[in-house]
Design an enzyme around this catalytic site. Structure first.
Site: not given
Ligand code: ACO
Length: 781
Positions: A514, A519, A521-523, A525, A557, A588, A591
């Protein structure tokens, strides 16, 4: 990383010949034209220059006007027995008769060459060189089918003829003379290397410089497509602009490769981003294709360089070439302090200096270019002892700064890769994204911003990736309806930064920008389950941050899933939202059960390299501490006062502590002059009162608006009261002033909950206040 949503899918119009120079007239069909064309002319020139003087006169007479009395109009002697057209030097009859009459004006050959009687051998040879160039151009004009190219050849032909007649130097008459754009392509690529790679250890930086040099060499011998070919391939392009550049390129770069009587410039030195943009996409595609085809011919030590590093290098460069605000094209681009300037030149010529050397350069296939790069020295690294540049000298110095000489000295020891202890990727000290970054550098993973487009023809590869992303998101976010994910991933307003491994999508971040609201918006991830916790999530986010800095959006955001809050926190997100509510409400998506988090980006941070830079800085500090320790010889006896029952001593009373460089924190300048103190405090207070987050603190809190406030807060304070106190000269020391201000923030945080607007205002205003206090020198920075 490339914005693949806009990848051009047009098929290359110039064929593989583009990789090697083609002689004029060869129509870009056979790559060896350059070498053969220029070599052939060079041989002919050598033959002619060693022939007897009458022979030379005969040759020049053909291009010289008749000097016979009676104002003869003939502008070139024509033999009674004309040689085939074009005239060939091999066809030589040994006897030259200066009395032979001209077929056209009947005056003798001698009448045509009287002006050459006293001309030196050297000048005769120069003129003969032009003659052969004229003859070569004559052939080119007849063979060339493209009208634009033919026209340029003809103009050059006329120009060279005129310079023989007038015995002058061929000077191109144009409205503009080279360079045509600044910074040049060479400077831009040089800046790119500085911008992206200056943090690398010297050996790796050297590799990047080899790639840059190889790339610049390729451009210098690249055969541009003709304006009509380009019009067919990219119909909506600025056709007129391209034609201007094409003409300049023919006149200053391409034709002079074969006709060395024309001054020659390198493409990379006289053209800038505009020309690079018009060739890059096609060129990248062809270079990669050529690399693939030539892979067995490549010298083994260059295989990784060309097959692994070069594609990655080109992708990164592509981003900077097409980005709207890449700093590498800024006229006042400054290399980062760590890197120093490492100029990469493609030849030995100084920039913007015409070269009159005949082009003996062979056609440059990638395999050959790779060899060229090995043997030709790349730019020299600035030695640590060399004086600092003017720009570095201009940087503001902070009191107590470590001398630059010392930093350079330490840097020199660290630049050696062996000096930095290699962190094992499993080590607790390795950065979160280290493994991912290395994989990206090796070409194991790639990042692309992609999206569905209504304007462009669907691209099969991108559609496949979008489907892959939809799958990853659906699996990793099971609470989201699948249809909803599909809708957003394929919605043209959304884009997705996708992570590709072995041609397959393994993760991504779907977002919507936007720009008007400031900003994004991350939808969604997510990273696929078997690839999680390997640092991909972090590296993805870092790429997304850099992408947004380039597009000048500095706030993210997102509604974070409760399980993902930890991940987002580690990426710099917090619940303390910096974007004003009015900017995002209604924009935004909401959710349920998720937490709104935000992240403010700092445009001066190169996020994907940040952890490497920090690692390097840590090493520098460690080394500086070691040096300091080595200088301190004196060993003090341990403190015994505690044994005697003393419970606390001031830090500064510890023997030797000041010698280590320790200084009491928070101490600043106490202004002795009351008027100076007054005016300094007045300025600071004015700044604080005009800050956008000062509104809750302007006046005393009203009992009616904050029930029970005065039971909770025993020492209230506000900015109005502070102004009155300042006016009445109550603040006789800075400490009194700072204590009152601090009380405003502490009171606010005590009374209000952390998620409240007031609490956030207190945090932001406090930060601002301390910045101002530091700027005024009232506390140490
Ligand atoms: N809770 C807490 N910490 C986490 C989580 C979690 N769910 N996932 C990863 N981390 C931590 C890791 O331990 C790491 O920390 P460290 O280096 O201190 O050990 C750090 O975050 C980054 O880790 P990465 O290896 O870079 O991240 P990864 O490749 O695992 O990707 C992600 C993170 C995208 C959240 C992945 O775990 C995932 O796909 N999870 C399931 C889907 C999800 O929950 N997505 C986010 C939803 S919210 C949204 O989409 C807006």
């Amino acid at each position: 990383m490339a914005d693949s949503a806009g990848i051009q899918q047009g098929s290359p119009a110039i064929g593989a010949a583009g990789l090697v120079p083609a002689a004029p007239g060869a129509g870009g069909t056979e790559g060896s034209g350059a070498a053969r064309g220029s070599a052939r002319i060079a041989v002919k020139k050598a033959q002619l220059r060693s022939s007897p003087r009458p022979k030379k006169l005969e040759k020049l007479g053909v291009y010289s006007s008749c000097k016979a009395e009676g104002a003869c109009k003939c502008n070139g002697w024509k033999s009674q027995n004309p040689p085939p057209t074009p005239p060939q030097t091999e066809q030589q009859s040994n006897a030259v008769n200066l009395q032979e009459p001209c077929r056209s004006c009947s005056h003798t050959l001698g009448d045509h060459v009287t002006h050459l009687e006293n001309v030196s051998e050297e000048e005769m040879n120069r003129l003969l060189g032009i003659v052969l160039d004229v003859e070569y151009l004559y052939t080119c004009i007849h063979k060339e089918e493209d009208a634009d190219t033919k026209q340029v050849y003809f103009s050059l032909f006329k120009l060279l003829r005129k310079s023989i007649l007038q015995m002058g130097k061929p000077m191109l008459e144009a409205q503009e003379s080279p360079p045509f754009e600044k910074p040049s392509i060479e400077q831009g690529v040089n800046n790119f290397v500085q911008y992206k790679f200056s943090h690398l250890p010297s050996k790796e930086r050297q590799t990047i410089m080899e790639l840059a040099k190889m790339f610049l060499n390729q451009i210098n011998y690249w055969q541009l497509e003709t304006p009509s070919q380009r019009r067919q391939r990219v119909p909506n392009d600025d056709a007129a602009g391209y034609k201007v550049n094409y003409t300049r390129w023919l006149c200053y770069c391409n034709v002079p490769q074969f006709c060395d009587s024309l001054p020659r410039y390198e493409t990379t030195q006289i053209f800038g981003r505009t020309l690079l943009r018009s060739v890059f996409t096609v060129m990248r595609k062809q270079l990669l294709e050529q690399a693939r085809q030539e892979k067995d011919k490549l010298p083994p030590e260059k295989r990784t360089l060309i097959l692994t590093h070069f594609p990655k290098f080109l992708s990164m460069l592509e981003e900077e070439v097409y980005s709207h605000n890449s700093p590498i094209w800024s006229q006042d681009f400054l290399a980062g302090a760590a890197g120093g300037q490492i100029p990469i030149h493609t030849g030995d010529m100084p920039s913007h200096t015409p070269s009159h050397t005949p082009s003996h350069t062979p056609s440059h296939t990638l395999a050959e270019t790779a060899f060229l790069c090995v043997h030709s020295p790349a730019g020299e690294k600035r030695k640590p002892s060399e004086p600092l540049s003017h720009e570095e000298n201009k940087r503001p110095r902070v009191v107590g700064d470590i001398p630059m000489d010392l930093i350079n000295e330490v840097m020199a020891t660290i630049a050696d890769p062996a000096a930095i202890p290699e962190t094992s990727l499993l080590s607790a000290h390795s950065a979160r994204d280290e493994a991912a970054r290395l994989e990206e550098r090796r070409g194991v993973i790639e990042f692309h911003v992609i999206g569905n487009s209504l304007n462009q023809k669907p691209n099969k590869r991108i559609l496949m990736w979008l489907v892959g992303l939809q799958n990853v998101f659906s699996h990793q976010l099971p609470r989201m309806p699948k249809e909803y994910i599909t809708r957003l991933v394929f919605d043209p307003k959304h884009k997705t930064l996708s992570l590709i491994k072995d041609g397959r999508v393994i993760g991504g971040i779907c977002f919507r920008m936007f720009p008007s609201q400031g900003f994004t918006e991350i939808v969604f991830c997510a990273v696929t389950s078997n690839e999680q916790v390997k640092g991909y999530g972090t590296h993805l986010m870092n790429h997304l941050k850099e992408y947004h800095i380039k597009h000048e959006i500095l706030n993210f955001l997102t509604y974070a899933d409760e399980y993902a809050i930890g991940y987002f926190k580690k990426q710099g997100f917090s619940k303390d939202i910096k974007v004003p509510k009015s900017k995002y409400v209604g924009y935004i998506k909401d959710y349920e059960g998720a937490t709104l988090m935000g992240c403010e980006l700092n445009p001066s941070i190169p996020y994907t390299e940040f952890s490497v830079i920090i690692k390097k800085q840590k090493e520098i500090i460690k080394k500086l501490i070691e040096r300091k320790q080595a200088q301190i010889r004196k060993v003090y006896p341990g403190l015994s006062c505690f044994k005697d029952g003393v419970r606390q001593i001031p830090i500064e009373s510890i023997p030797g502590i000041r010698e280590t460089g320790w200084k009491p924190v928070g101490k600043g300048k106490e202004l002795k002059d009351p008027d100076q103190l007054y005016s300094t405090l007045k300025t600071i207070l004015q700044h604080v009162k005009s800050h956008q987050n000062a509104w809750p603190f302007m006046e005393p809190v009203k009992k009616t608006e904050a029930p029970g406030y005065y039971q909770v807060i025993r020492f209230p304070m506000d900015l109005k009261t502070m102004s009155e106190r300042l006016k009445s000269r109550y603040y006789t020391t800075r400490k009194l002033f700072m204590a009152d201000m601090q009380r405003i923030f502490t009171n606010c945080r005590e009374y209000n909950p952390p998620e409240s607007e007031y609490y956030k205002c207190a945090n932001l205003l406090e930060k601002f206040f301390y910045t101002k206090i530091k700027e005024a020198g009232l506390i140490e920075k």
